[in-house]
Design an enzyme around this catalytic site. Sequence first.
Site, PDB file in Angstrom:
ATOM      1  N   ARG A  12      -4.557  -2.496  18.679  1.00 21.88           N
ATOM      2  CA  ARG A  12      -4.674  -3.555  19.690  1.00 21.88           C
ATOM      3  C   ARG A  12      -3.955  -3.172  20.967  1.00 21.88           C
ATOM      4  NH1 ARG A  12      -5.653  -9.517  17.811  1.00 21.88           N
ATOM      5  NH2 ARG A  12      -6.284  -9.421  19.972  1.00 21.88           N
ATOM      6  N   HIS A  52       1.845   4.633  -2.272  1.00 25.89           N
ATOM      7  CA  HIS A  52       2.339   5.988  -1.994  1.00 25.89           C
ATOM      8  C   HIS A  52       3.263   6.512  -3.100  1.00 25.89           C
ATOM      9  CE1 HIS A  52       6.027   4.109  -0.401  1.00 25.89           C
ATOM     10  NE2 HIS A  52       6.597   5.295  -0.526  1.00 25.89           N
ATOM     11  N   HIS A  94       4.604  -0.765  -6.376  1.00 23.79           N
ATOM     12  CA  HIS A  94       5.156   0.525  -6.808  1.00 23.79           C
ATOM     13  C   HIS A  94       5.697   0.512  -8.238  1.00 23.79           C
ATOM     14  CE1 HIS A  94       4.638   1.442  -2.681  1.00 23.79           C
ATOM     15  NE2 HIS A  94       5.760   0.937  -2.226  1.00 23.79           N
ATOM     16  N   LYS A 133      17.349  -4.314  -1.594  1.00 25.21           N
ATOM     17  CA  LYS A 133      17.717  -3.619  -0.353  1.00 25.21           C
ATOM     18  C   LYS A 133      19.201  -3.832  -0.064  1.00 25.21           C
ATOM     19  CE  LYS A 133      13.279  -3.205   1.844  1.00 25.21           C
ATOM     20  NZ  LYS A 133      13.066  -1.766   1.700  1.00 25.21           N
TER      21      LYS A 133
HETATM   22  C1  BG6 Z   1       7.525   0.852   0.913  1.00 27.24           C
HETATM   23  C2  BG6 Z   1       8.199  -0.474   1.063  1.00 27.24           C
HETATM   24  O1  BG6 Z   1       6.228   0.677   0.376  1.00 27.24           O
HETATM   25  O2  BG6 Z   1       8.280   1.693   0.047  1.00 27.24           O
HETATM   26  C3  BG6 Z   1       9.597  -0.273   1.616  1.00 27.24           C
HETATM   27  O3  BG6 Z   1       7.450  -1.307   1.929  1.00 27.24           O
HETATM   28  C4  BG6 Z   1      10.379   0.704   0.779  1.00 27.24           C
HETATM   29  O4  BG6 Z   1      10.280  -1.519   1.704  1.00 27.24           O
HETATM   30  C5  BG6 Z   1       9.582   1.986   0.559  1.00 27.24           C
HETATM   31  O5  BG6 Z   1      11.583   1.004   1.471  1.00 27.24           O
HETATM   32  C6  BG6 Z   1      10.275   2.891  -0.436  1.00 27.24           C
HETATM   33  O6  BG6 Z   1       9.585   4.081  -0.567  1.00 27.24           O
HETATM   34  P1  BG6 Z   1      10.195   5.459  -0.053  1.00 27.24           P
HETATM   35  O7  BG6 Z   1       9.170   6.469  -0.417  1.00 27.24           O
HETATM   36  O8  BG6 Z   1      10.408   5.310   1.423  1.00 27.24           O
HETATM   37  O9  BG6 Z   1      11.489   5.632  -0.769  1.00 27.24           O
END
Ligand code: BG6
Length: 484
Positions: free
Chosen positions: A63, A183, A245, A344
């Site tokens: 955007r 991921h 995750h 966190k």
């Molecule tokens: C992300 C979350 O998908 O994964 C984050 O949104 C988190 O909050 C992160 O910190 C952790 O993954 P990595 O690979 O950065 O340790």
Amino acid sequence: MTTSTSSAAISVADGPAPSDPVPQTLLLLGASGDLAERLLLPGLGRLVATGAQPDLVLIGSGRDDWNDERWRRRVAESFATVGADGPRETEMVRATRYLPADVTREEDLRRLLAACHGQLVIFFALPPVITARSAAALARIGLPPGTRLMLEKPFGTDGASARSLNHVLAGLVPEDQVHRIDHFLGKSTVVNILGLRFANRIFEPVLNAAHVACVDIVFDEALGLEGRAGYYDGAGALVDMVQSHLLQVLALMAMDAPPTLDARDLRGRKAQVLRATRVWDGDPVRWSRRARYTAGEVNGRRLPAYADEPGIDPTGGTETLAEVVLAVDTWRWAGVPFRLRSGKALAGRRKEAVVTFRQPPRVPTGLTGYEQPDRLRIGFGPDRLGLDVNINGPGDPLELDQAHLVAEFGPGGLPPYGEVLRGAFDGDPTLSVRGDTAEECWRIVEPVLDAWRAGAVPLQEYPAGSRGPVDSLLAPAPGEEILH
Ligand code: BG6
């Protein structure tokens, strides 16, 4: 003892590469956003540097009213953060274009599609609600045959929206062309769970209810909000980490051996075990915890209270730490609690899956000092495998001590986002989340979200830099040592 291994035991990343590469376009929606800058573009840069995608053109869209020059600077800067500045990456930066657009509007999407050539991969680096609207608009105008879609997590905002997004996607492309990104499935240590479990004779026969007391999957981070209020305050720790995750890690830890690692076998096994997963005793009030951090110091860095961060709704009750105990109702795991936790602004930075074994049926009289059961630890940062075993300590051979055997995992060849991008470019959905699994993961956490929304579980507080709430469901047993 410390040993070193050279690389992942099984590498899904070494999967099929197209023998005759076709020109591809990666259309990145949400290109001016934070996810693209911090994770996606660096992953892409590293992938391009390997030479694996020789005919790939990148088009960014967002955007923000950027021009090509502004965008090229962004791509080059992101590539540079991972040293991706060789000739291939420089060529990609030179050729890339940026097209400002509202990706929920059909006419804008038509314009974007007209600018793409060859095999098309569309990455939705957008909030779930915008992704759903954009997908619905694409469904009205249609996509070139063979288009692959990559969708960032969270997939939907609840079970119902995930179902309806799946429905829209099913009308757009076949399921195998939908890459729902998690991921963690691109992290080499997570993928390593497969090699560890299924390429070794010594672990798999004892990974079941007869021998295992509990399984913990923990991802404690030192990071706080880091300017992500817009996204995080609407998600919270349970949706941000556990629903996605940690449940993926649980699936890999708990599933039965797939006959092959192709997408159908692997994702089928994961889906099966997740279908059998539910909140322990069906009691989300007793078996979940939520908390958020107050002001404090983490590793010498001062953090304000979460509720005082800019962009946060302090009355919203978003948690920065979530815990839940789950049951996996299969023959193999019945009666074994799976304790999941992520938070966190914590001191411990404990990131690991830990299998705690049952005590031996009997420690012979005369063997002294038995305190802790054996544990198998899979560390997700540092990436390592640990085994805590009881052996004789110094001096008296009948006096036990716990020894910690540690093997470092070799680093993966690509960062997680490079790995998941490669899956989409190669048309291999093995490392992405299947549609039914995305819905299943919402089904697992929804009773907890409902209990929290109803106020049945108090929102506790913990100072930033502490180990979290004191009545944690994963409180370490006395004397338990945690490897860092
Ligand atoms: C992300 C979350 O998908 O994964 C984050 O949104 C988190 O909050 C992160 O910190 C952790 O993954 P990595 O690979 O950065 O340790």
